[in-house]
Motif scaffolding. Sequence first.
Motif: not given
Length: 373
Positions: A231-233, A258-263, A305-307, A367-371
Amino acid sequence: MNNCILVVDDQPINVRLLDVQLKAAGYTVLPAYGGQEALDMVNKHMPDIILLDIMMPGMDGYETCRSLKSNPKTAGIPVIFISALTDVNEKVNAFKCGGVDYICKPFQRDEVLSRVSTHLKLYFLQKSLQQQIDAEIAKRQSREQLLVQQSKMAAMGEMLGMIVHQWKQPLNAISSTAQDLEDAFIHNELDKQYLHSSVNTIISQTDFMLRTADDFRNFLRPSKAKTSFSVKNAIEEVISMFSPYFAKSGIAINISCSGDDFSTTGYPNEFKQVILNLINNARDAILTHPNNPKAAIDIHITAMAITIRDTGGGIPEAIIGRIFDAYFTTKAPDMGTGIGLYMSKTIIETNMGWRLTASNIEGGAEFKIVLKE
């Protein structure tokens, strides 16, 4: 046209009796004297309803009904069992294998006609409702395809504008280098080292333009299948491509995690298009918000989530519930299509299985994308 009824019974006298009674009521009757014959008749004539005996040699009524219900072409035809079997287990079996009703022999004319009439009405009502549903689905799919096409065209228009912006500097550099070469030649200053340096400059700028073209082409190419991606990349790739465009408008884009990058698993290119839609909307809001002391877009990433927050003054409460509707826009006709947020919500919620929400915060919108809930 009269409704067509298939009467299935291995006893000819029962078939003749039902034939007389049903024809007198205005129905068209097809006779069959066994299960296999009934299946052959159904495939040829497609009756509107079937009256089916249970105890028949060879293929009995239960097996016949199960065969009808296993065929999508005939599964919807209502089957009324008419049998001398009165045990409740037989009736239960009849309903389990797909029957809609059960009449015990010896049958009464009025009962048969009443139940046939009722189930025919239900059958045609169901068909009518299904046709309406199918028509609505087809209409919606056509509308969705149009929206997708319009969204792609709008995205391509934005991409072309951004490509032009990205290419202006290297094109100016190439033009300037070419002019310098001409001047150097005129003034006898063109030597091997000067030529080599100028060629390297032109090649470097051309390579940059080619990489930019490839980046944009890959960005617009739809993902064919769900894949695992960072997601971060993905977000950083979008920002890297478009940050000069935003910087030109004096808007800073800040990313925190927040925290490590995640897939996660999904459609990475479509996800990138959503991120671009959201930050583009944030940019437009910031540019139209008067007396804005801070022009910034903040993106915060967590495993949940991504905010995306902006300083554009927020969304008017009167319209915040409509911003994801197709074709809804507050922009001038030549500035917005009203499909960017609609397609973003469709991609996130329908294609990805996530959730996209919008709300106001102090000084702007979020805008929030809730995963994950």
